[in-house]
Design a protein around this motif. Structure first.
Motif, PDB file in Angstrom:
ATOM      1  N   LYS A  12       0.823  -1.212   0.000  1.00  0.00           N
ATOM      2  CA  LYS A  12       0.000   0.000   0.000  1.00  0.00           C
ATOM      3  C   LYS A  12       0.857   1.261   0.000  1.00  0.00           C
ATOM      4  O   LYS A  12       0.452   2.288  -0.546  1.00  0.00           O
ATOM      5  CB  LYS A  12      -0.872   0.032   1.267  1.00  0.00           C
ATOM      6  CG  LYS A  12      -2.221  -0.640   1.117  1.00  0.00           C
ATOM      7  CD  LYS A  12      -3.018  -0.349   2.369  1.00  0.00           C
ATOM      8  CE  LYS A  12      -4.330  -1.099   2.372  1.00  0.00           C
ATOM      9  NZ  LYS A  12      -5.165  -0.732   1.215  1.00  0.00           N
ATOM     10  N   VAL A  13       2.014   1.195   0.662  1.00  0.00           N
ATOM     11  CA  VAL A  13       2.868   2.392   0.722  1.00  0.00           C
ATOM     12  C   VAL A  13       4.034   2.294  -0.267  1.00  0.00           C
ATOM     13  O   VAL A  13       5.008   3.036  -0.167  1.00  0.00           O
ATOM     14  CB  VAL A  13       3.397   2.636   2.159  1.00  0.00           C
ATOM     15  CG1 VAL A  13       2.254   2.878   3.114  1.00  0.00           C
ATOM     16  CG2 VAL A  13       4.255   1.477   2.638  1.00  0.00           C
ATOM     17  N   HIS A  14       3.928   1.315  -1.190  1.00  0.00           N
ATOM     18  CA  HIS A  14       4.932   1.138  -2.246  1.00  0.00           C
ATOM     19  C   HIS A  14       6.331   0.896  -1.683  1.00  0.00           C
ATOM     20  O   HIS A  14       7.307   1.501  -2.124  1.00  0.00           O
ATOM     21  CB  HIS A  14       4.953   2.357  -3.180  1.00  0.00           C
ATOM     22  CG  HIS A  14       3.579   2.822  -3.546  1.00  0.00           C
ATOM     23  ND1 HIS A  14       2.710   2.032  -4.253  1.00  0.00           N
ATOM     24  CD2 HIS A  14       2.915   3.963  -3.262  1.00  0.00           C
ATOM     25  CE1 HIS A  14       1.565   2.678  -4.404  1.00  0.00           C
ATOM     26  NE2 HIS A  14       1.660   3.855  -3.812  1.00  0.00           N
ATOM     27  N   MET A  15       6.420   0.019  -0.690  1.00  0.00           N
ATOM     28  CA  MET A  15       7.713  -0.260  -0.087  1.00  0.00           C
ATOM     29  C   MET A  15       8.062  -1.749  -0.130  1.00  0.00           C
ATOM     30  O   MET A  15       8.994  -2.184   0.533  1.00  0.00           O
ATOM     31  CB  MET A  15       7.750   0.227   1.371  1.00  0.00           C
ATOM     32  CG  MET A  15       7.936   1.724   1.532  1.00  0.00           C
ATOM     33  SD  MET A  15       9.486   2.319   0.838  1.00  0.00           S
ATOM     34  CE  MET A  15      10.664   1.491   1.880  1.00  0.00           C
ATOM     35  N   SER A  47      15.785   6.083   3.151  1.00  0.00           N
ATOM     36  CA  SER A  47      15.681   7.543   3.185  1.00  0.00           C
ATOM     37  C   SER A  47      14.543   7.918   4.130  1.00  0.00           C
ATOM     38  O   SER A  47      13.732   7.076   4.519  1.00  0.00           O
ATOM     39  CB  SER A  47      15.372   8.078   1.794  1.00  0.00           C
ATOM     40  OG  SER A  47      14.024   7.784   1.459  1.00  0.00           O
ATOM     41  N   GLY A  48      14.503   9.202   4.515  1.00  0.00           N
ATOM     42  CA  GLY A  48      13.454   9.658   5.410  1.00  0.00           C
ATOM     43  C   GLY A  48      12.058   9.374   4.878  1.00  0.00           C
ATOM     44  O   GLY A  48      11.188   8.902   5.596  1.00  0.00           O
ATOM     45  N   GLY A  49      11.870   9.654   3.593  1.00  0.00           N
ATOM     46  CA  GLY A  49      10.553   9.427   2.994  1.00  0.00           C
ATOM     47  C   GLY A  49      10.163   7.957   3.031  1.00  0.00           C
ATOM     48  O   GLY A  49       9.018   7.608   3.322  1.00  0.00           O
ATOM     49  N   GLN A  50      11.150   7.096   2.767  1.00  0.00           N
ATOM     50  CA  GLN A  50      10.874   5.658   2.812  1.00  0.00           C
ATOM     51  C   GLN A  50      10.563   5.211   4.235  1.00  0.00           C
ATOM     52  O   GLN A  50       9.634   4.433   4.474  1.00  0.00           O
ATOM     53  CB  GLN A  50      12.079   4.887   2.277  1.00  0.00           C
ATOM     54  CG  GLN A  50      12.284   5.072   0.778  1.00  0.00           C
ATOM     55  CD  GLN A  50      13.524   4.353   0.273  1.00  0.00           C
ATOM     56  OE1 GLN A  50      14.537   4.288   0.963  1.00  0.00           O
ATOM     57  NE2 GLN A  50      13.441   3.821  -0.936  1.00  0.00           N
ATOM     58  N   GLN A  51      11.321   5.743   5.194  1.00  0.00           N
ATOM     59  CA  GLN A  51      11.048   5.382   6.588  1.00  0.00           C
ATOM     60  C   GLN A  51       9.636   5.784   6.981  1.00  0.00           C
ATOM     61  O   GLN A  51       8.928   5.037   7.652  1.00  0.00           O
ATOM     62  CB  GLN A  51      12.045   6.071   7.527  1.00  0.00           C
ATOM     63  CG  GLN A  51      13.458   5.529   7.431  1.00  0.00           C
ATOM     64  CD  GLN A  51      14.339   6.046   8.557  1.00  0.00           C
ATOM     65  OE1 GLN A  51      13.981   5.958   9.724  1.00  0.00           O
ATOM     66  NE2 GLN A  51      15.476   6.592   8.211  1.00  0.00           N
ATOM     67  N   GLN A  52       9.247   6.991   6.546  1.00  0.00           N
ATOM     68  CA  GLN A  52       7.928   7.453   6.941  1.00  0.00           C
ATOM     69  C   GLN A  52       6.839   6.583   6.314  1.00  0.00           C
ATOM     70  O   GLN A  52       5.819   6.312   6.941  1.00  0.00           O
ATOM     71  CB  GLN A  52       7.756   8.937   6.576  1.00  0.00           C
ATOM     72  CG  GLN A  52       6.583   9.610   7.248  1.00  0.00           C
ATOM     73  CD  GLN A  52       6.643   9.554   8.762  1.00  0.00           C
ATOM     74  OE1 GLN A  52       6.565   8.466   9.358  1.00  0.00           O
ATOM     75  NE2 GLN A  52       6.785  10.691   9.399  1.00  0.00           N
ATOM     76  N   ARG A  53       7.078   6.121   5.087  1.00  0.00           N
ATOM     77  CA  ARG A  53       6.070   5.248   4.463  1.00  0.00           C
ATOM     78  C   ARG A  53       5.971   3.926   5.205  1.00  0.00           C
ATOM     79  O   ARG A  53       4.888   3.387   5.389  1.00  0.00           O
ATOM     80  CB  ARG A  53       6.408   5.046   2.985  1.00  0.00           C
ATOM     81  CG  ARG A  53       6.100   6.306   2.169  1.00  0.00           C
ATOM     82  CD  ARG A  53       6.235   6.063   0.699  1.00  0.00           C
ATOM     83  NE  ARG A  53       7.611   6.149   0.239  1.00  0.00           N
ATOM     84  CZ  ARG A  53       8.111   5.414  -0.753  1.00  0.00           C
ATOM     85  NH1 ARG A  53       7.338   4.531  -1.375  1.00  0.00           N
ATOM     86  NH2 ARG A  53       9.355   5.561  -1.129  1.00  0.00           N
ATOM     87  N   VAL A  54       7.118   3.398   5.661  1.00  0.00           N
ATOM     88  CA  VAL A  54       7.077   2.168   6.451  1.00  0.00           C
ATOM     89  C   VAL A  54       6.325   2.414   7.760  1.00  0.00           C
ATOM     90  O   VAL A  54       5.530   1.581   8.210  1.00  0.00           O
ATOM     91  CB  VAL A  54       8.504   1.640   6.738  1.00  0.00           C
ATOM     92  CG1 VAL A  54       8.455   0.443   7.676  1.00  0.00           C
ATOM     93  CG2 VAL A  54       9.204   1.279   5.445  1.00  0.00           C
ATOM     94  N   ASP A  80      13.036  -6.406   3.161  1.00  0.00           N
ATOM     95  CA  ASP A  80      14.043  -7.058   4.005  1.00  0.00           C
ATOM     96  C   ASP A  80      15.132  -6.104   4.495  1.00  0.00           C
ATOM     97  O   ASP A  80      16.051  -6.512   5.192  1.00  0.00           O
ATOM     98  CB  ASP A  80      14.697  -8.209   3.231  1.00  0.00           C
ATOM     99  CG  ASP A  80      13.678  -9.274   2.876  1.00  0.00           C
ATOM    100  OD1 ASP A  80      12.798  -9.522   3.730  1.00  0.00           O
ATOM    101  OD2 ASP A  80      13.742  -9.811   1.761  1.00  0.00           O
ATOM    102  N   ALA A  81      15.008  -4.826   4.117  1.00  0.00           N
ATOM    103  CA  ALA A  81      16.057  -3.876   4.510  1.00  0.00           C
ATOM    104  C   ALA A  81      15.958  -3.539   5.990  1.00  0.00           C
ATOM    105  O   ALA A  81      14.972  -3.862   6.655  1.00  0.00           O
ATOM    106  CB  ALA A  81      15.926  -2.609   3.668  1.00  0.00           C
ATOM    107  N   SER A  82      17.026  -2.915   6.486  1.00  0.00           N
ATOM    108  CA  SER A  82      16.973  -2.353   7.831  1.00  0.00           C
ATOM    109  C   SER A  82      16.471  -0.918   7.701  1.00  0.00           C
ATOM    110  O   SER A  82      16.801  -0.236   6.738  1.00  0.00           O
ATOM    111  CB  SER A  82      18.361  -2.373   8.449  1.00  0.00           C
ATOM    112  OG  SER A  82      18.471  -1.341   9.409  1.00  0.00           O
ATOM    113  N   PRO A  83      15.685  -0.447   8.657  1.00  0.00           N
ATOM    114  CA  PRO A  83      15.199   0.940   8.573  1.00  0.00           C
ATOM    115  C   PRO A  83      16.345   1.940   8.414  1.00  0.00           C
ATOM    116  O   PRO A  83      16.174   2.992   7.805  1.00  0.00           O
ATOM    117  CB  PRO A  83      14.493   1.147   9.911  1.00  0.00           C
ATOM    118  CG  PRO A  83      14.133  -0.206  10.389  1.00  0.00           C
ATOM    119  CD  PRO A  83      15.172  -1.144   9.841  1.00  0.00           C
TER     120      PRO A  83
END
Lengths: 216, 220, 250
Positions: free
Chosen positions: C132-135, C147-154, C140-143
């Motif tokens: 849903k958040v395109h992640m 990037s900040g934007g990716q972290q926020q989507r997670v 399997d990555a570590s937070p």
């Protein structure tokens, strides 16, 4: 005899050793810090691989062997092959050589904590590499290393108690000789604890906000 | 130089088994004391973060006192001093307790620093998804504290291992005391104390290397 | 119909400083509300009071008719609050992902430990939410690698995985680099289109105007003005709202 006067008597006996404790602490602190600083500079800024390896080996040996063993080697060991050191000089030398390895790490951590831009900016305004280290990097690294050096000084003060094992006449030495001539063992060692704490307190204030665990 | 090495060749058969046994005692002493100091240190660290101010004060006082008193004084007090008021330990037990009491304070400070290094947001996020305080401690906070603390804890263990040599002064038959006995027997103090040093180095060095490997890059 | 969330007389003080001075509002199911206002207006505190990350000094909060944080007239402990908090998903300004867990684990862990889902189902749920958040590609990555934007989507996926009745967003783009704001706001628009109930504290006025049904303007710990998003932002009535919006635009 009242408890208080016994305590006073014990304290007086112990104070006879306080001078040596303080002197050994200060002398070995001076030796450690000068040696450690020198090693840190060479290890951090020197270009010779060979020297780096030697310094690393020195630090590892000092860090992974107890002070007591070092002292026995210096005092009993060297005497057996003809290098007779007095107990106090063996104490200062032993604690100082170990301390050189410990403070070397503390100084290096200080240098390593400086942003790369500090050296770059100094070189950019025309400082020589030598003046960059002396005028720009060292003062900042010192400030960073100071709290851990304070912790180390506290540790060193406490560690001087083990030089009683090579008969250096400091606080613990007097305590042990008093114990054999009286039965106030509990009181004597409690007084010893309090006396060391009192000596350590001024140093602990300084380094109160710093991290624990400065020992190698 | 050959002269110097000669005694090692001559006495290897006699010295090795004795030193190995003493290494065993040193290792057992250090491991027991370290295990005890971990338990005690974790309790102290948790007490230090509790909401009861009196308890926090007591723990802070204990940590400060232990930081200012030499281990040797603690050991002498436990082994020679306490019998004076009717409490008697054998030397090994006194050494384990003394080392644990002293190092628990260091362990507590390390763990407390680890606890404080976890941003408040970590716990808030745990609460926000519906974790209980116990869950947020065990699932979110503690694993991160362990990760932060493991390298310094190993360094602490090496310190403890080295300080276990002081147990020789309260008659525990570990490496240094064994070395002293051998030195008087063979009249070769330099050879023997160097060998003792090597024994310590062999135990301690692997842990020192491990702690460096586990430390985060910034602290390396 | 009863509102999904009702807030009455909410106040919050830190010592002598009163940050919230009596806040009242209702949120209907499916409604999207934006809280705007100058910094220090109390909008974040207000949001954090809703799930009791901050304990309100007075006032009552009801979610689906259930009083939050108080049982039989007594304040609830964090332990007792846990199931109530699970009903509200929260997304933080600083993401607050758990760095010792993988991206998927961040999203899945609460499903297992709070709702008791079997590991496999929790895993599938987590992957659905990450989609849903395109992640999905960083599952399997570590937070720490994101990037900040990716972290926020997670972090949004983590909140979604709670299947909450209500989503709380606390300035979710304020800590992001400008070029990363867009990807997060796009996800938000998609969520809004699904008819979720959302409470959004934000500085992005244009975003508030486009996404929200209703806007509350807070200043000095009070709701100064509220109304339909477009109307309030395009033609505010109160002078303080006008001043704030004028400042933001320039």
């Amino acid at each position: 005899m009242s408890g208080l006067s016994t305590f006073t008597m014990i304290l007086e006996g112990l104070l006879a050793g306080a001078g040596v404790t303080v002197a050994v602490t200060l002398a070995s602190l001076l030796l450690s810090v000068s040696l450690g600083f020198l090693l840190a500079i060479v290890r951090q800024f020197g270009k010779r691989r060979m020297l780096h390896a030697l310094i690393d080996a020195y630090c590892e040996i000092m860090r992974n062997i107890p002070a007591l063993t070092h002292l026995f080697i210096l005092y009993f060991g060297l005497a057996s092959i003809g290098f007779r050191l007095s107990s106090i000089s063996a104490a200062i030398l032993g604690l100082g050589l170990i301390g050189g390895a410990i403070t070397c790490d503390l100084f290096r951590a200080g240098f390593a904590a400086l942003p790369k831009g500090q050296a770059e900016a100094a070189l950019a305004v025309g400082f020589t590499p030598y003046r960059t280290i002396v005028d720009i990097l060292t003062p900042q690294a010192m400030r960073i290393a100071l709290p851990s050096l304070g912790n180390y000084a506290v540790q060193l003060l406490k560690d001087t108690s083990i030089v009683s094992a090579i008969a250096a006449p400091e606080i613990m030495f007097y305590a042990r000789s008093m114990v054999t001539s009286s039965f106030q063992t509990t009181l004597i060692y409690s007084t010893v604890a309090i006396l060391y704490l009192a000596l350590a307190l001024p140093l602990m204030r300084r380094s109160a906000c710093s991290k624990p665990g400065t020992r190698g | 130089m050959t002269n110097f090495i000669q005694p090692y060749a001559d006495y290897a058969g006699e010295w090795l088994p004795v030193l190995l046994e003493a290494m065993g005692t040193t290792a057992l002493l250090s491991v027991s004391a370290f295990a005890l100091s971990l338990v005690f240190g974790l309790l102290l660290a948790l007490c230090r973060n509790t909401r009861w101010r009196a308890l926090r004060r007591c723990v802070a006082l204990y940590v400060a006192a232990v930081r200012g008193v030499p281990l040797l004084a603690i050991l002498f007090l436990l082994y020679f001093g306490l019998p004076g008021i009717g409490v008697t330990f054998d030397a090994f037990t006194a050494a384990v307790i003394g080392l644990a009491l002293a190092f628990a304070a260091q362990v507590a400070e390390l763990l407390r620093a680890g606890l404080m290094a976890i941003p408040a947001g970590q716990r808030e996020a745990a609460f926000a998804v519906g974790f209980t305080p116990y869950q947020s401690f065990t699932l979110i906070v503690l694993p991160q504290v362990v990760r932060i603390s493991v390298a310094p804890l190993i360094v602490t263990f090496v310190s403890l291992l080295k300080d276990s040599s002081l147990a020789s002064l309260i008659t525990v038959d570990e490496l240094v005391l064994t070395g002293r006995a051998m030195a008087t027997e063979y009249f070769l103090p330099l050879h023997i104390y160097l060998a003792v040093g090597v024994c310590y180095f062999l135990i301690a060095w692997p842990f020192s290397l491990l702690s460096k490997r586990l430390a985060p890059p910034a602290a390396r | 119909m009863n509102p999904l969330l009702s807030v009455t007389g909410l106040t919050k003080s830190y010592g002598a400083v009163e940050v919230l001075k009596g806040i009242d509002f209702d949120v209907a199911a499916g409604e999207k509300i934006a809280l705007i206002g100058p910094s220090g207006s109390g909008k974040s505190t207000c949001l954090r009071c809703l799930n009791f990350l901050e304990k309100p000094s007075a006032g009552a909060i009801h979610l689906d008719g259930e009083r939050i944080g108080v049982r039989l007239g007594r304040p609830m402990s964090d332990r007792q609050l846990a199931p109530q908090r699970a009903e509200m998903g929260m997304v933080f300004q600083l993401f607050n992902l758990w760095p010792h867990l993988s991206v998927t684990e961040n999203v899945a862990i609460a499903a297992r430990k709070v709702r008791g889902l079997p590991a496999k189902e929790a895993q599938e749920l987590a992957l659905d939410m990450l989609a849903k958040v395109h992640m999905t590609h960083r599952a399997d990555a570590s937070p720490l690698e994101l990037s900040g934007g990716q972290q926020q989507r997670v972090a949004i996926a983590r909140a979604l995985a709670q299947k909450p009745k209500l989503m709380l967003f606390d300035e979710l783009t304020s800590a992001l680099d400008p070029e990363l704001v867009h990807e997060v706001l796009k996800v938000m628009e998609e969520l809004a289109a699904e008819g979720r109930t959302m409470l959004i504290v934000t500085h992005e006025i244009a975003f508030a105007r486009d996404i929200a049904d209703r806007v509350l303007f807070l200043d000095g710990g009070r709701i100064v003005e509220q109304g339909p998003a477009r109307a309030l932002i395009l033609s505010p009535r109160e002078p303080r709202t006008q001043a704030f919006l004028r400042q933001i635009r320039h």
